[in-house]
Design a protein around this motif. Structure first.
Motif, PDB file in Angstrom:
ATOM      1  N   GLU A  37     -15.802 -59.540 -60.690  1.00  0.00           N
ATOM      2  CA  GLU A  37     -14.769 -58.853 -60.976  1.00  0.00           C
ATOM      3  C   GLU A  37     -13.851 -58.409 -59.573  1.00  0.00           C
ATOM      4  O   GLU A  37     -12.612 -58.680 -59.768  1.00  0.00           O
ATOM      5  CB  GLU A  37     -15.209 -57.419 -61.644  1.00  0.00           C
ATOM      6  N   THR A  38     -14.585 -58.188 -58.548  1.00  0.00           N
ATOM      7  CA  THR A  38     -13.909 -58.090 -57.391  1.00  0.00           C
ATOM      8  C   THR A  38     -12.902 -59.096 -56.921  1.00  0.00           C
ATOM      9  O   THR A  38     -11.975 -59.198 -56.417  1.00  0.00           O
ATOM     10  CB  THR A  38     -14.957 -57.602 -55.966  1.00  0.00           C
ATOM     11  N   MET A  39     -13.618 -60.527 -57.159  1.00  0.00           N
ATOM     12  CA  MET A  39     -12.881 -61.768 -56.719  1.00  0.00           C
ATOM     13  C   MET A  39     -11.610 -61.693 -57.707  1.00  0.00           C
ATOM     14  O   MET A  39     -10.581 -61.945 -57.181  1.00  0.00           O
ATOM     15  CB  MET A  39     -13.895 -63.064 -56.876  1.00  0.00           C
ATOM     16  N   ILE A  40     -11.810 -61.700 -58.796  1.00  0.00           N
ATOM     17  CA  ILE A  40     -10.751 -61.719 -59.807  1.00  0.00           C
ATOM     18  C   ILE A  40      -9.543 -60.655 -59.523  1.00  0.00           C
ATOM     19  O   ILE A  40      -8.371 -61.125 -59.356  1.00  0.00           O
ATOM     20  CB  ILE A  40     -11.066 -61.428 -61.458  1.00  0.00           C
ATOM     21  N   LYS A  41      -9.907 -59.309 -59.175  1.00  0.00           N
ATOM     22  CA  LYS A  41      -8.946 -58.563 -58.724  1.00  0.00           C
ATOM     23  C   LYS A  41      -8.416 -58.795 -57.423  1.00  0.00           C
ATOM     24  O   LYS A  41      -7.006 -58.917 -57.502  1.00  0.00           O
ATOM     25  CB  LYS A  41      -9.665 -57.095 -58.601  1.00  0.00           C
ATOM     26  N   GLN A  42      -9.117 -59.302 -56.647  1.00  0.00           N
ATOM     27  CA  GLN A  42      -8.408 -59.670 -55.038  1.00  0.00           C
ATOM     28  C   GLN A  42      -7.613 -60.662 -55.443  1.00  0.00           C
ATOM     29  O   GLN A  42      -6.588 -61.022 -54.944  1.00  0.00           O
ATOM     30  CB  GLN A  42      -9.533 -60.218 -54.395  1.00  0.00           C
ATOM     31  N   PHE A  43      -7.907 -61.969 -56.307  1.00  0.00           N
ATOM     32  CA  PHE A  43      -7.127 -62.756 -56.576  1.00  0.00           C
ATOM     33  C   PHE A  43      -5.832 -62.543 -57.330  1.00  0.00           C
ATOM     34  O   PHE A  43      -4.697 -62.961 -56.590  1.00  0.00           O
ATOM     35  CB  PHE A  43      -7.910 -63.928 -57.626  1.00  0.00           C
TER      36      PHE A  43
END
Length: 198
Positions: free
Chosen positions: A107-113
């Motif tokens: 989820e963090t990676m998706i948000k950052q992306f």
């Protein structure tokens, strides 16, 4: 009397028609196929390439963690029979925690992306709109319409289509900025290397 009223009415009509004809102005209009603009923009293509690379990196990192979890789980199943139910219960809790961590990481990676590349995409699109606005002012257009996903005109003569002019100009501008940045980076690198040679 009727004849004079008719002539007077006709004169007034002609006068008002001439007056209106003098105030009618022609508008210089054009349109841009926004879908085509987005597809052929070098800057957006570069952003898309960078985003795909980033997605693949993130995907590999997550896959590594998932594979490690699966291997550890399979190993723990074999050991559970030897070490007993209490050990198995503790391991199950550990695996559940690790699974949640992977979910949070994803989820963090998706948000950052989305923040990184969504923001860059929005910035590019905003710059395109500003460029088209300036292009319209410099070239004397009264209106420039957009077509594509959100169609704002139903019909336009092909001669009003300035999409290729805009794409060419934006791509040249982007390539010029890119070359300038590369030249500046090379100059900075050379400046940093020269003191080391002395």
């Amino acid at each position: 009397m009727k004849k004079s009223l008719l002539i007077l009415g006709l004169a007034v009509t002609l006068f008002s028609c001439n007056k209106n004809e003098g105030t009618v102005t022609e508008f210089k209009t054009a349109y841009v196929d926004t879908q085509k603009l987005m597809e052929e923009s070098k800057e957006l293509k570069d952003l898309e390439s960078r985003s795909k690379v980033k997605q693949e990196e993130m995907g590999r990192e997550l896959d590594d963690k998932v594979q490690k979890l699966k291997l550890d789980y399979a190993s723990a199943q074999n050991e559970a029979q030897r070490k007993g139910p209490q050990w198995a219960q503790l391991k199950a809790q550990e695996f559940q925690r690790r699974e949640q961590e992977i979910g949070v990481m994803q989820e963090t990676m998706i948000k950052q992306f989305q923040e990184e590349f969504g923001s860059q995409s929005d910035t590019i699109r905003k710059a395109m709109r500003e460029y088209i606005k300036d292009y319209g002012k410099k070239n004397g257009y009264d209106y420039i319409y957009g077509t594509g996903d959100a169609v704002s005109i139903i019909y336009a003569k092909d001669s009003y289509d300035i999409t290729q002019d805009i794409i060419k100009a934006l791509n040249e501008k982007y390539s010029g900025n890119k070359n300038t940045a590369t030249t500046e980076e090379k100059a900075e690198t050379t400046d940093k290397e020269e003191p080391a040679k002395k």
